[in-house]
Design a protein around this motif. Structure first.
Motif, PDB file in Angstrom:
ATOM      1  N   VAL A 163       2.658   6.271  -2.494  1.00 58.40           N
ATOM      2  CA  VAL A 163       3.765   7.133  -2.934  1.00 58.40           C
ATOM      3  C   VAL A 163       3.615   7.485  -4.413  1.00 58.40           C
ATOM      4  CG1 VAL A 163       6.240   7.187  -3.393  1.00 58.40           C
ATOM      5  CG2 VAL A 163       5.402   6.364  -1.187  1.00 58.40           C
TER       6      VAL A 163
ATOM      7  N   THR B  40       0.820  -1.207   0.000  1.00 55.15           N
ATOM      8  CA  THR B  40       0.000   0.000   0.000  1.00 55.15           C
ATOM      9  C   THR B  40       0.855   1.259   0.000  1.00 55.15           C
ATOM     10  OG1 THR B  40      -0.130  -0.137   2.410  1.00 55.15           O
ATOM     11  CG2 THR B  40      -1.940  -1.116   1.139  1.00 55.15           C
ATOM     12  N   TRP B  41       2.033   1.197   0.650  1.00 52.67           N
ATOM     13  CA  TRP B  41       2.878   2.390   0.680  1.00 52.67           C
ATOM     14  C   TRP B  41       3.404   2.725  -0.720  1.00 52.67           C
ATOM     15  CZ3 TRP B  41       7.913   2.335  -0.884  1.00 52.67           C
ATOM     16  CH2 TRP B  41       8.558   1.095  -0.973  1.00 52.67           C
TER      17      TRP B  41
END
Length: 501
Positions: free
Chosen positions: A22, A17-18
Protein backbone atom coordinates in the motif's frame (compact mmCIF):
# COMPACT_ATOMS: atom_id res chain seq x y z
CA UNK A 1 15.68 -3.76 15.48
CA UNK A 2 14.80 -7.39 14.90
CA UNK A 3 11.83 -9.43 15.93
CA UNK A 4 8.53 -8.21 17.16
CA UNK A 5 9.74 -6.97 20.53
CA UNK A 6 7.51 -4.54 22.39
CA UNK A 7 9.26 -1.14 22.08
CA UNK A 8 11.66 -1.96 19.27
CA UNK A 9 11.29 -0.76 15.70
CA UNK A 10 10.48 -3.50 13.17
CA UNK A 11 12.15 -3.92 9.82
CA UNK A 12 10.78 -5.38 6.57
CA UNK A 13 11.23 -8.91 7.90
CA UNK A 14 8.35 -8.39 10.33
CA UNK A 15 6.26 -5.82 8.41
CA UNK A 16 3.00 -7.05 6.80
CA UNK A 17 3.32 -7.30 3.05
CA UNK A 18 0.02 -5.50 2.48
CA UNK A 19 1.42 -2.49 4.36
CA UNK A 20 4.53 -2.41 2.17
CA UNK A 21 2.42 -2.78 -0.99
CA UNK A 22 0.00 0.00 0.00
CA UNK A 23 2.77 2.44 0.94
CA UNK A 24 4.71 1.74 -2.25
CA UNK A 25 1.54 2.10 -4.35
CA UNK A 26 0.79 5.51 -2.88
CA UNK A 27 4.37 6.76 -3.35
CA UNK A 28 4.57 5.45 -6.93
CA UNK A 29 1.16 6.91 -7.81
CA UNK A 30 2.14 10.34 -6.49
CA UNK A 31 5.45 10.22 -8.34
CA UNK A 32 3.82 9.18 -11.61
CA UNK A 33 1.18 11.90 -11.23
CA UNK A 34 3.86 14.58 -10.89
CA UNK A 35 5.85 13.11 -13.79
CA UNK A 36 2.77 13.02 -16.05
CA UNK A 37 1.86 16.57 -15.07
CA UNK A 38 5.30 17.81 -16.11
CA UNK A 39 5.13 15.71 -19.28
CA UNK A 40 1.77 17.09 -20.43
CA UNK A 41 2.82 20.60 -19.48
CA UNK A 42 5.83 20.18 -21.76
CA UNK A 43 3.63 18.90 -24.60
CA UNK A 44 1.30 21.86 -24.18
CA UNK A 45 4.19 24.33 -24.31
CA UNK A 46 5.60 22.67 -27.44
CA UNK A 47 2.17 22.73 -29.04
CA UNK A 48 1.90 26.44 -28.33
CA UNK A 49 5.47 26.88 -29.66
CA UNK A 50 6.68 28.23 -26.33
CA UNK A 51 10.20 26.89 -26.74
CA UNK A 52 11.83 29.09 -24.04
CA UNK A 53 9.22 28.08 -21.46
CA UNK A 54 9.63 24.45 -22.48
CA UNK A 55 13.37 24.74 -21.89
CA UNK A 56 12.63 26.35 -18.52
CA UNK A 57 10.45 23.35 -17.67
CA UNK A 58 13.33 21.04 -18.55
CA UNK A 59 15.52 23.11 -16.23
CA UNK A 60 13.00 22.59 -13.44
CA UNK A 61 13.12 18.84 -14.07
CA UNK A 62 16.93 18.94 -13.84
CA UNK A 63 16.80 20.80 -10.53
CA UNK A 64 14.26 18.35 -9.10
CA UNK A 65 16.44 15.46 -10.24
CA UNK A 66 19.52 17.06 -8.66
CA UNK A 67 17.76 17.65 -5.35
CA UNK A 68 16.39 14.09 -5.47
CA UNK A 69 19.88 12.76 -6.06
CA UNK A 70 21.19 14.74 -3.07
CA UNK A 71 18.43 13.25 -0.94
CA UNK A 72 19.30 9.78 -2.25
CA UNK A 73 22.95 10.23 -1.30
CA UNK A 74 21.94 11.24 2.22
CA UNK A 75 19.86 8.08 2.48
CA UNK A 76 22.51 5.75 1.07
CA UNK A 77 25.28 7.13 3.28
CA UNK A 78 23.10 7.55 6.36
CA UNK A 79 24.65 4.67 8.28
CA UNK A 80 28.15 5.75 7.29
CA UNK A 81 27.48 9.30 8.48
CA UNK A 82 26.13 8.00 11.78
CA UNK A 83 29.36 6.10 12.46
CA UNK A 84 31.48 9.27 12.15
CA UNK A 85 32.22 10.57 15.63
CA UNK A 86 33.39 13.97 16.84
CA UNK A 87 34.45 15.21 20.26
CA UNK A 88 31.88 16.54 22.71
CA UNK A 89 33.73 19.85 22.77
CA UNK A 90 33.15 20.39 19.04
CA UNK A 91 29.54 19.27 19.33
CA UNK A 92 28.81 22.20 21.63
CA UNK A 93 30.04 24.89 19.23
CA UNK A 94 27.85 27.03 16.94
CA UNK A 95 24.47 25.59 17.92
CA UNK A 96 21.20 26.92 16.47
CA UNK A 97 19.64 26.55 19.92
CA UNK A 98 21.20 27.02 23.32
CA UNK A 99 21.72 23.72 25.15
CA UNK A 100 19.75 23.50 28.37
CA UNK A 101 21.69 20.58 29.83
CA UNK A 102 25.37 20.31 28.93
CA UNK A 103 25.73 17.00 30.76
CA UNK A 104 23.33 15.17 28.50
CA UNK A 105 24.74 14.04 25.20
CA UNK A 106 21.39 12.66 24.17
CA UNK A 107 19.85 16.09 24.51
CA UNK A 108 22.29 17.48 21.98
CA UNK A 109 21.40 14.71 19.59
CA UNK A 110 17.74 15.72 19.84
CA UNK A 111 18.27 19.49 19.91
CA UNK A 112 16.96 19.76 16.35
CA UNK A 113 13.83 17.78 17.30
CA UNK A 114 13.06 19.02 20.81
CA UNK A 115 9.76 20.45 19.61
CA UNK A 116 8.61 17.53 17.47
CA UNK A 117 6.39 14.56 18.20
CA UNK A 118 7.49 11.16 19.44
CA UNK A 119 7.79 9.91 15.85
CA UNK A 120 11.02 11.88 15.36
CA UNK A 121 12.45 10.57 18.64
CA UNK A 122 11.89 6.97 17.56
CA UNK A 123 14.27 7.57 14.66
CA UNK A 124 17.11 7.74 17.18
CA UNK A 125 16.53 4.13 18.07
CA UNK A 126 17.60 3.17 14.57
CA UNK A 127 21.01 4.74 15.19
CA UNK A 128 21.52 3.23 18.63
CA UNK A 129 24.42 1.11 17.39
CA UNK A 130 26.32 4.11 16.06
CA UNK A 131 25.53 6.09 19.23
CA UNK A 132 26.89 3.30 21.41
CA UNK A 133 29.95 3.16 19.17
CA UNK A 134 30.64 6.86 19.72
CA UNK A 135 29.87 6.62 23.45
CA UNK A 136 32.56 3.99 23.87
CA UNK A 137 35.09 6.44 22.49
CA UNK A 138 33.78 9.31 24.60
CA UNK A 139 32.45 11.11 21.53
CA UNK A 140 29.13 11.87 19.84
CA UNK A 141 27.84 11.14 16.29
CA UNK A 142 28.58 13.73 13.60
CA UNK A 143 24.91 13.92 12.59
CA UNK A 144 22.02 12.16 14.28
CA UNK A 145 19.46 10.14 12.36
CA UNK A 146 16.75 12.63 13.28
CA UNK A 147 18.76 15.61 12.06
CA UNK A 148 19.56 13.75 8.84
CA UNK A 149 15.89 12.98 8.33
CA UNK A 150 14.96 16.63 8.82
CA UNK A 151 17.65 17.65 6.35
CA UNK A 152 15.86 15.49 3.78
CA UNK A 153 12.65 17.37 4.45
CA UNK A 154 14.34 20.76 4.16
CA UNK A 155 15.78 19.90 0.73
CA UNK A 156 12.31 18.89 -0.43
CA UNK A 157 10.75 22.11 0.91
CA UNK A 158 13.48 24.22 -0.72
CA UNK A 159 12.82 22.61 -4.11
CA UNK A 160 9.06 23.14 -3.88
CA UNK A 161 9.29 26.76 -2.71
CA UNK A 162 11.93 27.73 -5.28
CA UNK A 163 10.00 26.24 -8.20
CA UNK A 164 6.75 27.81 -6.97
CA UNK A 165 8.30 31.26 -6.62
CA UNK A 166 9.89 31.02 -10.07
CA UNK A 167 6.51 30.20 -11.59
CA UNK A 168 4.91 33.13 -9.75
CA UNK A 169 7.69 35.38 -11.03
CA UNK A 170 7.10 34.57 -14.68
CA UNK A 171 3.31 34.79 -14.26
CA UNK A 172 3.39 38.22 -12.60
CA UNK A 173 6.04 39.58 -14.97
CA UNK A 174 4.16 38.36 -18.04
CA UNK A 175 0.91 39.82 -16.69
CA UNK A 176 2.58 43.20 -16.22
CA UNK A 177 4.14 43.24 -19.69
CA UNK A 178 0.85 42.21 -21.31
CA UNK A 179 -0.68 45.35 -19.83
CA UNK A 180 1.57 47.29 -22.21
CA UNK A 181 0.00 45.62 -25.24
CA UNK A 182 -2.49 48.44 -25.77
CA UNK A 183 0.46 50.82 -26.09
CA UNK A 184 1.88 48.65 -28.88
CA UNK A 185 -1.52 48.43 -30.56
CA UNK A 186 -1.92 52.21 -30.43
CA UNK A 187 1.49 52.69 -32.04
CA UNK A 188 0.79 50.09 -34.73
CA UNK A 189 -2.48 51.84 -35.65
CA UNK A 190 -0.59 54.94 -36.73
CA UNK A 191 0.72 53.00 -39.75
CA UNK A 192 3.28 55.65 -40.61
CA UNK A 193 6.09 55.10 -43.09
CA UNK A 194 9.54 56.61 -43.40
CA UNK A 195 8.36 59.31 -45.85
CA UNK A 196 5.74 60.53 -43.39
CA UNK A 197 8.37 60.75 -40.67
CA UNK A 198 10.56 62.89 -42.92
CA UNK A 199 7.71 65.31 -43.50
CA UNK A 200 7.17 65.80 -39.75
CA UNK A 201 8.10 69.24 -38.46
CA UNK A 202 10.89 69.98 -36.02
CA UNK A 203 9.96 70.03 -32.32
CA UNK A 204 11.75 71.26 -29.23
CA UNK A 205 13.32 68.46 -27.21
CA UNK A 206 11.82 69.82 -24.00
CA UNK A 207 8.33 69.48 -25.49
CA UNK A 208 8.54 65.68 -25.40
CA UNK A 209 6.97 64.06 -22.33
CA UNK A 210 9.82 61.55 -22.10
CA UNK A 211 12.35 64.36 -21.64
CA UNK A 212 10.17 66.30 -19.19
CA UNK A 213 9.67 63.22 -17.05
CA UNK A 214 13.18 61.82 -17.15
CA UNK A 215 15.59 64.71 -17.68
CA UNK A 216 16.12 66.93 -14.63
CA UNK A 217 18.42 69.39 -16.35
CA UNK A 218 20.94 69.32 -13.49
CA UNK A 219 23.95 68.20 -15.51
CA UNK A 220 26.66 65.94 -14.16
CA UNK A 221 27.49 67.98 -11.07
CA UNK A 222 24.39 66.89 -9.17
CA UNK A 223 24.11 63.27 -10.21
CA UNK A 224 22.96 62.36 -6.70
CA UNK A 225 19.56 63.91 -7.43
CA UNK A 226 19.31 61.81 -10.58
CA UNK A 227 20.00 58.63 -8.64
CA UNK A 228 17.52 59.70 -5.97
CA UNK A 229 14.82 60.17 -8.59
CA UNK A 230 15.64 56.76 -10.07
CA UNK A 231 15.36 55.16 -6.61
CA UNK A 232 11.82 56.42 -6.00
CA UNK A 233 10.73 56.00 -9.62
CA UNK A 234 10.89 52.20 -9.36
CA UNK A 235 8.01 52.21 -6.84
CA UNK A 236 5.49 54.08 -9.00
CA UNK A 237 5.01 54.28 -12.77
CA UNK A 238 8.36 52.60 -13.37
CA UNK A 239 7.57 52.38 -17.10
CA UNK A 240 5.19 54.89 -18.68
CA UNK A 241 3.72 54.99 -22.17
CA UNK A 242 6.24 57.66 -23.16
CA UNK A 243 9.10 55.49 -21.89
CA UNK A 244 7.80 52.51 -23.85
CA UNK A 245 7.26 54.50 -27.05
CA UNK A 246 10.68 56.16 -26.97
CA UNK A 247 12.70 53.04 -26.13
CA UNK A 248 10.71 51.01 -28.65
CA UNK A 249 11.60 53.45 -31.43
CA UNK A 250 15.24 53.57 -30.35
CA UNK A 251 15.46 49.78 -30.50
CA UNK A 252 13.76 49.56 -33.90
CA UNK A 253 15.91 52.29 -35.45
CA UNK A 254 19.11 50.67 -34.13
CA UNK A 255 18.46 46.96 -34.56
CA UNK A 256 15.55 46.65 -37.03
CA UNK A 257 16.49 49.22 -39.68
CA UNK A 258 13.58 51.47 -38.74
CA UNK A 259 10.84 48.94 -39.53
CA UNK A 260 7.66 50.53 -38.05
CA UNK A 261 5.73 47.23 -38.29
CA UNK A 262 8.08 45.40 -35.93
CA UNK A 263 6.08 44.17 -32.92
CA UNK A 264 8.30 45.22 -30.03
CA UNK A 265 5.84 43.92 -27.43
CA UNK A 266 5.89 40.35 -28.76
CA UNK A 267 9.66 40.51 -28.89
CA UNK A 268 9.81 41.48 -25.20
CA UNK A 269 7.56 38.54 -24.30
CA UNK A 270 9.86 36.17 -26.20
CA UNK A 271 12.96 37.71 -24.59
CA UNK A 272 11.45 37.42 -21.11
CA UNK A 273 10.58 33.76 -21.70
CA UNK A 274 14.15 33.10 -22.88
CA UNK A 275 15.60 34.77 -19.77
CA UNK A 276 13.25 32.88 -17.47
CA UNK A 277 15.02 29.56 -18.05
CA UNK A 278 18.22 31.14 -16.67
CA UNK A 279 16.41 32.33 -13.53
CA UNK A 280 14.92 28.92 -12.73
CA UNK A 281 18.14 26.97 -12.23
CA UNK A 282 20.13 26.61 -9.02
CA UNK A 283 23.72 27.31 -10.05
CA UNK A 284 26.82 26.24 -8.14
CA UNK A 285 27.38 29.66 -6.57
CA UNK A 286 23.84 29.54 -5.16
CA UNK A 287 24.68 26.29 -3.38
CA UNK A 288 27.63 28.13 -1.81
CA UNK A 289 25.12 30.65 -0.45
CA UNK A 290 23.04 27.80 1.01
CA UNK A 291 26.05 26.35 2.84
CA UNK A 292 27.05 29.78 4.19
CA UNK A 293 23.52 30.53 5.39
CA UNK A 294 23.28 27.18 7.17
CA UNK A 295 26.67 27.80 8.76
CA UNK A 296 25.67 31.19 10.15
CA UNK A 297 22.47 29.96 11.79
CA UNK A 298 23.98 30.28 15.29
CA UNK A 299 21.97 31.02 18.40
CA UNK A 300 22.02 34.72 19.30
CA UNK A 301 23.41 35.91 15.97
CA UNK A 302 19.98 36.40 14.29
CA UNK A 303 21.78 35.72 11.03
CA UNK A 304 18.62 34.99 9.05
CA UNK A 305 17.17 38.36 10.01
CA UNK A 306 20.21 40.20 8.64
CA UNK A 307 20.54 37.90 5.62
CA UNK A 308 16.96 38.73 4.59
CA UNK A 309 18.14 42.28 3.81
CA UNK A 310 20.58 41.03 1.13
CA UNK A 311 17.96 40.28 -1.58
CA UNK A 312 16.02 43.39 -0.57
CA UNK A 313 19.01 45.71 -0.95
CA UNK A 314 20.08 44.01 -4.18
CA UNK A 315 16.56 44.45 -5.55
CA UNK A 316 16.57 48.16 -4.73
CA UNK A 317 19.99 48.55 -6.35
CA UNK A 318 18.89 46.75 -9.54
CA UNK A 319 15.65 48.73 -9.82
CA UNK A 320 17.46 52.02 -9.24
CA UNK A 321 20.09 51.16 -11.88
CA UNK A 322 17.49 50.24 -14.49
CA UNK A 323 15.58 53.47 -13.89
CA UNK A 324 18.85 55.41 -14.06
CA UNK A 325 19.57 53.90 -17.49
CA UNK A 326 16.32 55.42 -18.80
CA UNK A 327 17.29 58.77 -17.28
CA UNK A 328 20.68 58.58 -18.98
CA UNK A 329 19.03 57.96 -22.35
CA UNK A 330 16.92 61.08 -21.87
CA UNK A 331 19.91 63.11 -20.69
CA UNK A 332 21.98 62.15 -23.76
CA UNK A 333 19.27 63.34 -26.15
CA UNK A 334 18.57 66.53 -24.19
CA UNK A 335 22.25 67.51 -24.04
CA UNK A 336 23.01 66.75 -27.71
CA UNK A 337 19.91 68.19 -29.40
CA UNK A 338 17.85 71.30 -28.87
CA UNK A 339 15.25 70.19 -31.42
CA UNK A 340 14.47 66.91 -33.17
CA UNK A 341 12.75 66.06 -36.43
CA UNK A 342 9.79 63.76 -35.98
CA UNK A 343 9.71 61.33 -33.06
CA UNK A 344 12.32 61.32 -30.33
CA UNK A 345 14.93 58.59 -30.85
CA UNK A 346 17.35 57.40 -28.15
CA UNK A 347 20.61 55.59 -28.86
CA UNK A 348 20.95 52.18 -27.11
CA UNK A 349 24.39 51.46 -25.65
CA UNK A 350 25.99 48.93 -23.29
CA UNK A 351 27.90 51.79 -21.65
CA UNK A 352 24.90 52.57 -19.46
CA UNK A 353 25.09 49.19 -17.66
CA UNK A 354 27.43 47.84 -15.00
CA UNK A 355 30.73 46.78 -16.59
CA UNK A 356 29.06 47.40 -19.98
CA UNK A 357 27.17 44.10 -19.65
CA UNK A 358 23.35 44.15 -19.39
CA UNK A 359 23.34 40.43 -18.55
CA UNK A 360 24.78 41.18 -15.10
CA UNK A 361 21.34 42.50 -14.16
CA UNK A 362 19.80 39.08 -14.88
CA UNK A 363 22.48 37.41 -12.75
CA UNK A 364 21.60 39.65 -9.81
CA UNK A 365 17.88 38.95 -10.27
CA UNK A 366 18.70 35.23 -10.24
CA UNK A 367 20.51 35.63 -6.91
CA UNK A 368 17.69 37.76 -5.48
CA UNK A 369 14.97 35.25 -6.32
CA UNK A 370 16.92 32.28 -4.98
CA UNK A 371 17.96 33.95 -1.72
CA UNK A 372 14.41 35.08 -1.10
CA UNK A 373 13.07 31.58 -1.86
CA UNK A 374 15.65 30.08 0.51
CA UNK A 375 14.65 32.51 3.28
CA UNK A 376 10.95 31.69 3.04
CA UNK A 377 11.57 27.97 2.52
CA UNK A 378 13.60 27.86 5.73
CA UNK A 379 10.80 29.68 7.58
CA UNK A 380 8.12 27.25 6.35
CA UNK A 381 10.33 24.28 7.17
CA UNK A 382 10.95 25.41 10.75
CA UNK A 383 7.30 26.32 11.23
CA UNK A 384 5.98 22.93 10.07
CA UNK A 385 8.75 20.75 11.50
CA UNK A 386 9.46 22.40 14.85
CA UNK A 387 6.49 24.79 15.42
CA UNK A 388 6.39 28.58 15.50
CA UNK A 389 7.76 28.68 19.06
CA UNK A 390 10.97 26.87 18.17
CA UNK A 391 14.23 28.39 19.32
CA UNK A 392 15.50 28.09 15.74
CA UNK A 393 12.66 30.31 14.56
CA UNK A 394 13.86 33.18 16.75
CA UNK A 395 11.97 36.01 18.39
CA UNK A 396 8.75 37.36 16.92
CA UNK A 397 10.37 40.77 16.52
CA UNK A 398 12.80 39.23 14.03
CA UNK A 399 10.30 36.92 12.33
CA UNK A 400 7.69 39.45 11.22
CA UNK A 401 10.18 41.76 9.39
CA UNK A 402 11.65 38.73 7.63
CA UNK A 403 8.23 37.70 6.32
CA UNK A 404 7.33 41.24 5.26
CA UNK A 405 10.64 41.67 3.43
CA UNK A 406 10.29 38.27 1.75
CA UNK A 407 6.78 38.98 0.44
CA UNK A 408 7.77 42.49 -0.65
CA UNK A 409 10.85 41.25 -2.51
CA UNK A 410 8.89 38.54 -4.31
CA UNK A 411 6.14 40.94 -5.39
CA UNK A 412 8.45 43.78 -6.44
CA UNK A 413 10.84 41.53 -8.32
CA UNK A 414 8.00 39.75 -10.16
CA UNK A 415 5.68 42.64 -10.93
CA UNK A 416 8.06 45.59 -11.20
CA UNK A 417 11.75 44.73 -11.56
CA UNK A 418 11.47 41.87 -14.08
CA UNK A 419 9.27 43.86 -16.53
CA UNK A 420 11.57 46.85 -16.07
CA UNK A 421 14.54 44.59 -16.82
CA UNK A 422 12.79 43.17 -19.89
CA UNK A 423 12.48 46.58 -21.58
CA UNK A 424 15.56 48.41 -20.30
CA UNK A 425 18.05 45.68 -21.24
CA UNK A 426 16.88 46.07 -24.84
CA UNK A 427 18.71 49.41 -24.71
CA UNK A 428 22.04 47.62 -24.98
CA UNK A 429 24.27 47.65 -28.04
CA UNK A 430 23.30 44.12 -29.06
CA UNK A 431 20.04 42.26 -29.54
CA UNK A 432 18.85 38.85 -28.38
CA UNK A 433 18.12 35.99 -30.73
CA UNK A 434 14.48 36.18 -29.56
CA UNK A 435 14.19 39.08 -32.04
CA UNK A 436 13.51 36.44 -34.71
CA UNK A 437 10.21 34.61 -34.96
CA UNK A 438 10.21 30.81 -34.70
CA UNK A 439 9.97 30.26 -38.47
CA UNK A 440 12.96 32.58 -38.96
CA UNK A 441 14.94 30.46 -36.49
CA UNK A 442 14.09 27.38 -38.51
CA UNK A 443 15.05 29.08 -41.78
CA UNK A 444 18.38 30.23 -40.38
CA UNK A 445 19.06 26.75 -39.00
CA UNK A 446 18.39 25.16 -42.40
CA UNK A 447 20.56 27.74 -44.14
CA UNK A 448 23.42 27.22 -41.67
CA UNK A 449 23.18 23.45 -42.02
CA UNK A 450 23.33 23.55 -45.80
CA UNK A 451 26.14 26.11 -45.77
CA UNK A 452 28.17 23.84 -43.51
CA UNK A 453 27.49 20.81 -45.72
CA UNK A 454 28.56 22.70 -48.84
CA UNK A 455 31.72 23.94 -47.15
CA UNK A 456 32.66 20.42 -46.05
CA UNK A 457 31.93 19.11 -49.54
CA UNK A 458 34.16 21.74 -51.17
CA UNK A 459 36.93 20.98 -48.67
CA UNK A 460 36.70 17.26 -49.42
CA UNK A 461 36.73 17.89 -53.17
CA UNK A 462 39.81 20.08 -52.87
CA UNK A 463 41.70 17.49 -50.84
CA UNK A 464 40.85 14.65 -53.26
CA UNK A 465 41.47 16.74 -56.36
CA UNK A 466 37.94 16.21 -57.64
CA UNK A 467 36.41 18.88 -59.90
CA UNK A 468 32.82 18.13 -58.89
CA UNK A 469 31.09 18.93 -55.63
CA UNK A 470 29.10 16.10 -54.01
CA UNK A 471 25.42 16.82 -53.56
CA UNK A 472 23.56 15.68 -50.47
CA UNK A 473 20.32 13.91 -51.45
CA UNK A 474 18.60 15.52 -48.45
CA UNK A 475 19.52 18.92 -49.83
CA UNK A 476 17.88 18.02 -53.14
CA UNK A 477 14.70 16.81 -51.45
CA UNK A 478 14.47 20.01 -49.46
CA UNK A 479 15.14 22.34 -52.36
CA UNK A 480 11.43 23.01 -52.87
CA UNK A 481 11.08 24.28 -49.30
CA UNK A 482 14.18 26.45 -49.23
CA UNK A 483 13.04 29.37 -51.44
CA UNK A 484 10.07 30.01 -49.18
CA UNK A 485 12.22 30.10 -46.05
CA UNK A 486 14.91 32.13 -47.75
CA UNK A 487 12.30 34.59 -48.92
CA UNK A 488 11.04 34.93 -45.38
CA UNK A 489 14.54 35.67 -44.20
CA UNK A 490 15.31 38.16 -46.95
CA UNK A 491 12.05 40.06 -46.52
CA UNK A 492 12.18 40.13 -42.73
CA UNK A 493 13.46 43.64 -41.85
CA UNK A 494 14.62 42.59 -38.41
CA UNK A 495 17.57 40.62 -39.79
CA UNK A 496 20.68 42.71 -39.98
CA UNK A 497 24.26 43.02 -38.87
CA UNK A 498 24.62 43.57 -35.09
CA UNK A 499 25.77 40.64 -33.07
CA UNK A 500 23.20 39.04 -30.78
CA UNK A 501 23.49 39.03 -26.99
Amino acid sequence: MAGGGGGEETNLEYTPTWVVAVVCSVIVAMSLAVERLLHYTGKYLKKKKQKPLFEALLKIKEELMLLGFISLLLTVFQNRINTICISKHLSGKWLPCKKEDDTSTAHFQTSFSSFTSGNARRLLAEASASTDHCDKEGKVPLLSTTALHHLHIFIFVLAIVHVTFCVLTILFASAKIRQWKHWEDAIQKKEYDSEEVLRTKFTNVQDHAFIRDRFLGIGKNLTFLGWLQSFFKQFYASVTKDDYTTMRLGFIMTHCRGNPKFNFHKYMIRALDADFKKVVGISWYLWIFVVIFLLLNVHGWHAYFWISFIPFLLLLAVGTKLEHVINQLAQEVAEKHAAVEGDLVVQPSDDHFWFHRPRIVLLLIHIILFQNAFELAFFFFIWVQYSFDSCIMGEVGYIIPRLVIGVLVQFMCSYSTMPLYAIVTQMGSTFKKAIFEEHIHEGLAVWAKHAKMNKNARTTATETGSTTTPVDPKETSQSHDEPTKEAEIQHDPSIQGPKEM
